[in-house]
Write a protein that holds these residues in place. Structure first.
Motif, PDB file in Angstrom:
ATOM      1  N   GLY A 172       0.900  -1.188   0.054  1.00  0.00           N
ATOM      2  CA  GLY A 172       0.103   0.050   0.001  1.00  0.00           C
ATOM      3  C   GLY A 172       0.782   1.337  -0.131  1.00  0.00           C
ATOM      4  N   SER A 173       1.945   1.013   0.310  1.00  0.00           N
ATOM      5  CA  SER A 173       3.131   2.513   0.133  1.00  0.00           C
ATOM      6  C   SER A 173       3.243   2.856  -1.019  1.00  0.00           C
ATOM      7  CB  SER A 173       4.258   1.954   1.016  1.00  0.00           C
ATOM      8  OG  SER A 173       5.163   2.770   0.906  1.00  0.00           O
ATOM      9  N   HIS A 174       3.802   4.331  -1.420  1.00  0.00           N
ATOM     10  CA  HIS A 174       4.121   4.863  -2.304  1.00  0.00           C
ATOM     11  C   HIS A 174       5.700   4.078  -2.743  1.00  0.00           C
ATOM     12  CE1 HIS A 174       1.417   8.382  -2.728  1.00  0.00           C
ATOM     13  NE2 HIS A 174       0.696   7.345  -2.943  1.00  0.00           N
ATOM     14  N   ALA A 175       6.232   3.676  -1.760  1.00  0.00           N
ATOM     15  CA  ALA A 175       7.692   3.273  -1.882  1.00  0.00           C
ATOM     16  C   ALA A 175       7.632   1.704  -2.192  1.00  0.00           C
ATOM     17  CB  ALA A 175       8.379   3.395  -0.699  1.00  0.00           C
ATOM     18  N   TYR A 176       6.729   1.218  -2.339  1.00  0.00           N
ATOM     19  CA  TYR A 176       6.638  -0.307  -2.716  1.00  0.00           C
ATOM     20  C   TYR A 176       7.536  -0.813  -3.885  1.00  0.00           C
ATOM     21  CZ  TYR A 176       4.897  -5.248  -3.138  1.00  0.00           C
ATOM     22  OH  TYR A 176       4.631  -6.442  -3.419  1.00  0.00           O
ATOM     23  N   ARG A 177       7.631  -0.053  -4.698  1.00  0.00           N
ATOM     24  CA  ARG A 177       8.057  -0.317  -6.096  1.00  0.00           C
ATOM     25  C   ARG A 177       9.414   0.459  -6.208  1.00  0.00           C
ATOM     26  NH1 ARG A 177       4.898  -3.380  -8.849  1.00  0.00           N
ATOM     27  NH2 ARG A 177       2.456  -3.279  -8.564  1.00  0.00           N
ATOM     28  N   GLY A 178       9.974   1.026  -5.128  1.00  0.00           N
ATOM     29  CA  GLY A 178      11.378   1.522  -5.204  1.00  0.00           C
ATOM     30  C   GLY A 178      11.285   3.114  -5.342  1.00  0.00           C
ATOM     31  N   ARG A 179      12.327   3.591  -5.305  1.00  0.00           N
ATOM     32  CA  ARG A 179      12.533   4.989  -5.196  1.00  0.00           C
ATOM     33  C   ARG A 179      12.303   6.098  -6.649  1.00  0.00           C
ATOM     34  NH1 ARG A 179      17.191   8.405  -2.130  1.00  0.00           N
ATOM     35  NH2 ARG A 179      16.978  10.404  -3.213  1.00  0.00           N
ATOM     36  N   THR A 180      11.668   6.821  -6.542  1.00  0.00           N
ATOM     37  CA  THR A 180      11.243   7.584  -7.713  1.00  0.00           C
ATOM     38  C   THR A 180      11.384   9.130  -7.486  1.00  0.00           C
ATOM     39  OG1 THR A 180       8.908   7.773  -7.303  1.00  0.00           O
ATOM     40  CG2 THR A 180       9.642   6.021  -8.396  1.00  0.00           C
ATOM     41  N   ALA A 181      11.322  10.093  -8.343  1.00  0.00           N
ATOM     42  CA  ALA A 181      11.303  11.456  -8.195  1.00  0.00           C
ATOM     43  C   ALA A 181      10.399  11.738  -7.263  1.00  0.00           C
ATOM     44  CB  ALA A 181      11.381  12.167  -9.438  1.00  0.00           C
ATOM     45  N   ARG A 182       9.126  11.357  -7.530  1.00  0.00           N
ATOM     46  CA  ARG A 182       8.033  11.893  -6.709  1.00  0.00           C
ATOM     47  C   ARG A 182       8.032  11.298  -5.156  1.00  0.00           C
ATOM     48  NH1 ARG A 182       2.183   8.854  -6.403  1.00  0.00           N
ATOM     49  NH2 ARG A 182       0.719  10.502  -5.807  1.00  0.00           N
ATOM     50  N   ASN A 183       8.662   9.904  -4.742  1.00  0.00           N
ATOM     51  CA  ASN A 183       8.804   9.736  -3.400  1.00  0.00           C
ATOM     52  C   ASN A 183       9.872   9.607  -2.887  1.00  0.00           C
ATOM     53  OD1 ASN A 183      10.292   7.560  -4.315  1.00  0.00           O
ATOM     54  ND2 ASN A 183       8.530   6.078  -4.399  1.00  0.00           N
ATOM     55  N   ALA A 184      10.982  10.205  -3.501  1.00  0.00           N
ATOM     56  CA  ALA A 184      12.423  10.283  -2.877  1.00  0.00           C
ATOM     57  C   ALA A 184      12.344  10.817  -1.482  1.00  0.00           C
ATOM     58  CB  ALA A 184      13.360  11.383  -3.895  1.00  0.00           C
ATOM     59  N   THR A 185      11.661  11.800  -1.060  1.00  0.00           N
ATOM     60  CA  THR A 185      11.650  12.126   0.308  1.00  0.00           C
ATOM     61  C   THR A 185      11.613  11.158   1.429  1.00  0.00           C
ATOM     62  OG1 THR A 185      10.963  14.504  -0.277  1.00  0.00           O
ATOM     63  CG2 THR A 185      10.512  13.709   2.017  1.00  0.00           C
ATOM     64  N   MET A 186      10.731  10.183   1.117  1.00  0.00           N
ATOM     65  CA  MET A 186      10.523   8.955   1.850  1.00  0.00           C
ATOM     66  C   MET A 186      11.754   8.290   2.311  1.00  0.00           C
ATOM     67  SD  MET A 186       6.971   7.374   0.801  1.00  0.00           S
ATOM     68  CE  MET A 186       6.827   6.371   2.007  1.00  0.00           C
ATOM     69  N   PHE A 187      12.639   8.161   1.409  1.00  0.00           N
ATOM     70  CA  PHE A 187      13.973   7.421   1.541  1.00  0.00           C
ATOM     71  C   PHE A 187      15.039   8.161   2.234  1.00  0.00           C
ATOM     72  CE2 PHE A 187      11.806   5.424  -1.994  1.00  0.00           C
ATOM     73  CZ  PHE A 187      12.200   3.943  -1.646  1.00  0.00           C
ATOM     74  N   GLY A 188      14.601   9.543   2.584  1.00  0.00           N
ATOM     75  CA  GLY A 188      15.703  10.291   3.296  1.00  0.00           C
ATOM     76  C   GLY A 188      15.514  10.182   4.820  1.00  0.00           C
ATOM     77  N   PRO A 189      16.192  11.077   5.662  1.00  0.00           N
ATOM     78  CA  PRO A 189      16.098  10.966   7.101  1.00  0.00           C
ATOM     79  C   PRO A 189      14.798  11.199   7.667  1.00  0.00           C
ATOM     80  CG  PRO A 189      17.147  13.025   6.209  1.00  0.00           C
ATOM     81  CD  PRO A 189      16.728  12.272   4.966  1.00  0.00           C
ATOM     82  N   PRO A 190      14.464  10.570   8.910  1.00  0.00           N
ATOM     83  CA  PRO A 190      13.316  10.730   9.540  1.00  0.00           C
ATOM     84  C   PRO A 190      12.863  12.084  10.045  1.00  0.00           C
ATOM     85  CG  PRO A 190      14.864   9.645  10.956  1.00  0.00           C
ATOM     86  CD  PRO A 190      15.281   9.796   9.630  1.00  0.00           C
ATOM     87  N   GLY A 191      11.591  12.667  10.358  1.00  0.00           N
ATOM     88  CA  GLY A 191      11.375  13.850  10.688  1.00  0.00           C
ATOM     89  C   GLY A 191      11.025  14.696   9.744  1.00  0.00           C
ATOM     90  N   HIS A 192      10.964  14.292   8.244  1.00  0.00           N
ATOM     91  CA  HIS A 192      10.674  15.206   7.311  1.00  0.00           C
ATOM     92  C   HIS A 192       8.943  15.047   6.810  1.00  0.00           C
ATOM     93  CE1 HIS A 192      14.913  15.928   7.892  1.00  0.00           C
ATOM     94  NE2 HIS A 192      14.785  16.897   6.912  1.00  0.00           N
TER      95      HIS A 192
END
Length: 228
Positions: A69-89
């Motif tokens: 159900g997550s936007h990150a399920y299929r890996g990193r993209t330009a749209r979801n890049a923030t999700m792969f960054g540090p917590p608290g953002h």
């Protein structure tokens, strides 16, 4: 006739609430620990006309690449890049070509887990929220649902990546607030999520809160028959 806000007084007593910003370590935990712990916390959105403050009453957890159900399920993209960054953002995305939704990144950098902020109670700056939510007839409806929440707080993609653990000059801050009592927190399936993640009870809300959004189960899209 639209509801007329009655000043800027909080809708409930805020005595004892803590205005200390949440530390980065708060978010550097598994998403299923962070999500329910966000309930009752205070999100502050500064504006040129004054701050809008929201008390969180409903959230949903998404577990990154391990969660269909997550936007990150299929890996990193330009749209979801923030999700792969540090917590608290903040992770902000555009949905259905109409609305923005606000999420908070948690877990270790690279895990891409996050919490969708589904609903809350506007406790300060209510008249400012009404200026953006003209359709709202009652205070409870100002931020009742993720799109309404983002609209009421003037959230858009320019806030993608904003640090909610930052100082008073930042565009978004999350304060300690008055965390919800564990016995008052309920959980259930996430709204509109189908497939393998449909039955995860990863939506959390405060029992009895009128601002909590109604649950809607996933409705599979029907494919149009091919022309013959």
């Amino acid at each position: 006739m639209p509801h007329q806000p009655s000043g800027d007084e909080p809708a409930r007593p805020r005595a004892g609430s803590d205005t200390t910003p949440l530390a980065r370590e708060f978010f550097d935990r598994p998403v299923l620990e962070v999500a329910p712990d966000l309930l009752g916390r205070t999100l502050v959105r500064p504006t040129p006309l004054g701050p809008i403050e929201l008390r969180l009453t409903e959230v949903e957890a998404y577990a990154g690449p391990a969660d269909p159900g997550s936007h990150a399920y299929r890996g990193r993209t330009a749209r979801n890049a923030t999700m792969f960054g540090p917590p608290g953002h903040a992770y902000v995305y555009f949905i259905y070509g109409m609305w923005f939704s606000l999420n908070l990144v948690c877990g270790a950098e690279g895990e891409a887990s996050g919490v969708l902020l589904r609903a809350g109670e506007i406790v300060r700056g209510r008249e400012l929220a009404y200026e953006r939510r003209h359709a709202a007839r009652k205070d409870r409806d100002l931020a009742r649902g993720p799109a309404r929440l983002a609209t009421a707080l003037d959230i858009d993609r320019t806030l993608d990546g904003a640090d909610v653990c930052g100082g008073p000059d930042g565009p978004l801050r999350l304060l300690t607030g008055s965390p919800a009592v564990a016995e008052h927190i309920l959980s259930g399936p996430r709204t509109g999520v189908g497939g393998a993640g449909a039955h995860h009870h990863w939506r959390f809300w405060i029992a009895g809160e009128p601002t909590v959004s109604p649950y809607r189960a996933h409705v599979p899209r029907r494919r149009k028959p091919k022309a013959t």
